[in-house]
Scaffold this active site. Structure first.
Site, mmCIF file in Angstrom:
data_model
loop_
_atom_site.group_PDB
_atom_site.id
_atom_site.type_symbol
_atom_site.label_atom_id
_atom_site.label_comp_id
_atom_site.label_asym_id
_atom_site.label_seq_id
_atom_site.Cartn_x
_atom_site.Cartn_y
_atom_site.Cartn_z
ATOM 1 N N CYS A 43 95.214 82.274 69.777
ATOM 2 C CA CYS A 43 96.400 81.429 69.769
ATOM 3 C C CYS A 43 97.095 81.460 68.402
ATOM 4 O O CYS A 43 96.435 81.634 67.368
ATOM 5 C CB CYS A 43 96.024 79.985 70.116
ATOM 6 S SG CYS A 43 95.784 79.697 71.893
ATOM 7 N N HIS A 110 98.491 80.355 75.508
ATOM 8 C CA HIS A 110 97.098 80.346 75.935
ATOM 9 C C HIS A 110 96.960 80.356 77.456
ATOM 10 O O HIS A 110 95.985 80.899 77.993
ATOM 11 C CB HIS A 110 96.406 79.097 75.367
ATOM 12 C CG HIS A 110 94.940 79.045 75.607
ATOM 13 N ND1 HIS A 110 94.044 79.880 74.968
ATOM 14 C CD2 HIS A 110 94.181 78.255 76.436
ATOM 15 C CE1 HIS A 110 92.810 79.611 75.359
ATOM 16 N NE2 HIS A 110 92.864 78.635 76.272
ATOM 17 N N ASN A 150 90.451 93.154 81.547
ATOM 18 C CA ASN A 150 89.551 92.366 82.373
ATOM 19 C C ASN A 150 90.198 90.993 82.588
ATOM 20 O O ASN A 150 90.500 90.295 81.617
ATOM 21 C CB ASN A 150 88.191 92.170 81.695
ATOM 22 C CG ASN A 150 87.529 93.482 81.318
ATOM 23 O OD1 ASN A 150 87.723 94.494 81.969
ATOM 24 N ND2 ASN A 150 86.734 93.461 80.259
ATOM 25 N N HIS A 161 92.373 83.431 77.152
ATOM 26 C CA HIS A 161 93.690 83.854 76.660
ATOM 27 C C HIS A 161 93.942 85.313 77.060
ATOM 28 O O HIS A 161 93.125 86.193 76.808
ATOM 29 C CB HIS A 161 93.727 83.700 75.138
ATOM 30 C CG HIS A 161 95.101 83.726 74.555
ATOM 31 N ND1 HIS A 161 95.596 82.727 73.758
ATOM 32 C CD2 HIS A 161 96.101 84.644 74.641
ATOM 33 C CE1 HIS A 161 96.825 83.023 73.368
ATOM 34 N NE2 HIS A 161 97.149 84.196 73.909
ATOM 35 N N HIS A 163 94.537 89.018 77.451
ATOM 36 C CA HIS A 163 94.418 90.120 76.502
ATOM 37 C C HIS A 163 93.917 91.379 77.209
ATOM 38 O O HIS A 163 93.367 91.312 78.307
ATOM 39 C CB HIS A 163 93.463 89.768 75.357
ATOM 40 C CG HIS A 163 92.038 89.568 75.789
ATOM 41 N ND1 HIS A 163 91.609 88.437 76.455
ATOM 42 C CD2 HIS A 163 90.937 90.356 75.657
ATOM 43 C CE1 HIS A 163 90.312 88.531 76.709
ATOM 44 N NE2 HIS A 163 89.882 89.697 76.242
ATOM 45 N N GLN A 165 92.116 95.494 76.177
ATOM 46 C CA GLN A 165 91.283 96.129 75.159
ATOM 47 C C GLN A 165 91.487 97.643 75.176
ATOM 48 O O GLN A 165 91.971 98.212 76.148
ATOM 49 C CB GLN A 165 89.805 95.798 75.393
ATOM 50 C CG GLN A 165 89.489 94.309 75.291
ATOM 51 C CD GLN A 165 88.027 94.024 75.536
ATOM 52 O OE1 GLN A 165 87.161 94.406 74.747
ATOM 53 N NE2 GLN A 165 87.733 93.338 76.634
#
Length: 331
Positions: A43, A110, A150, A161, A163, A165
């Site tokens: 955040c 968030h 994921n 939150h 995201h 990768q």
């Protein structure tokens, strides 16, 4: 049984035990999240809780970041060590865990999720993927780069939150090597790229197509390994996501947004993984591979037979799941 033309793996489509698409609608109630969490390292205001950023896209008006990229604090691989192979006990092969593991924070909010984000925000995420891919492909030890997301606990996420990768490896993973080898063999035999041929056959059949635009086709593949498995495939001939042209990023954001929205609405925000498949590093200019994005909703678990045999059992007909999504898109 159906064979996946990109891997030559067989898949069991379990007609006699198949579920209707609406039976896969998730019944979970996800907790309501605030738009900011003081304990969340992703955040705004909590940047000191993460490693230094490699990349940040900022809002031109406010100067606040919209996408951030930094090293995973608990990486699977790290850029320290040697790529030399050696053996233990003269039999077991070993090498250092050399590589890169990065986190792409997709939004400062968030409680946001990719399926609900604006087109421009999704395009920023895709642009960050491409920029970091191209930065890492110049690193001497990098042989392969996997971009993935994921979403949800059963998909392997540990932080709520939103995201993605990226992991860069010093070896070419077996799945990537297999897809590349099958595509190369097909090219040697036919003089054509396997993936446009697959795309055209899916379009000709039509029954598994979700969406077709000027630049992309979205479909549930003939040999789907999982219920509602979805592929997004470009119409341009680019072997690597790193070579996707600027003019394709916004159209890709559009089809990804629609696809995730339909899955989100139709299946009640299911857990899912998606993976961006690219050619191995150094082979981005090959004419026999095509990058593509694969979405796998986590609606069924692998059981003993699948683990023991390597054969997937899919309890849903891809023709039926594609029709279910098409019906949603028309509402």
């Amino acid at each position: 049984m159906r064979r996946d033309p990109t891997t030559k793996e067989w898949v069991i489509i379990a007609r006699d035990r198949a579920k209707r698409p609406h039976e896969f609608v998730q019944k979970h109630d996800r907790p309501s999240l605030p738009d900011y969490s003081p304990t969340c390292p992703f955040c705004p205001g909590n940047e000191s809780m993460t490693p230094p950023e490699f990349l940040s896209y900022q809002d031109q008006g406010t100067g606040r970041w919209q996408v951030r990229v930094f090293a995973n604090k608990y990486p699977a691989l790290s850029p320290v060590g040697s790529t030399a192979h050696h053996t233990e006990d003269g039999f077991f092969w070993v090498m250092d865990g050399v590589g890169a593991h990065e986190v792409i924070v997709e939004t400062p909010l968030h409680n946001e999720r990719l399926a609900r984000m604006d087109l421009r925000d999704i395009e920023r995420v895709l642009r960050a993927y491409r920029e970091r891919y191209n930065a890492l492909r110049t690193v001497a030890f990098v042989r392969a780069i996997v971009i993935f997301k994921n979403h949800g606990p059963s998909a392997g996420t540990s932080l709520a939150h939103s995201h993605s990768q990226l992991i860069a490896t010093p070896v070419i993973p077996r799945t990537m090597r297999l897809r590349h080898a099958v595509a190369a063999e097909y090219y040697d035999k036919t003089g054509r790229c396997l993936y446009p041929d697959l795309r055209e056959h899916e379009c000709r059949a039509g029954r598994r197509i979700i969406l077709e635009t000027e630049r992309f086709v979205v479909f549930h593949p003939f040999a789907s390994k999982r219920p509602f498995e979805t592929w997004i495939m470009p119409k341009t001939q680019d072997a690597s996501f790193g070579t996707v042209p600027d003019e394709d990023l916004m159209p890709l954001a559009g089809v990804l947004q629609k696809t995730l929205q339909w899955l989100d609405h139709g299946l009640n925000n299911p857990d899912y993984n998606y993976i961006v498949y690219s050619a191995p590093v150094g082979e981005e200019d090959t004419t026999y591979f095509l990058w593509h994005l694969q979405i796998i909703p986590r609606l069924s678990a692998m059981a003993g037979f699948e683990l023991g045999s390597g054969l997937y059992i899919n309890p849903a007909m891809p023709e039926d799941t594609a029709q279910f999504i098409r019906d949603l898109s028309e509402k």
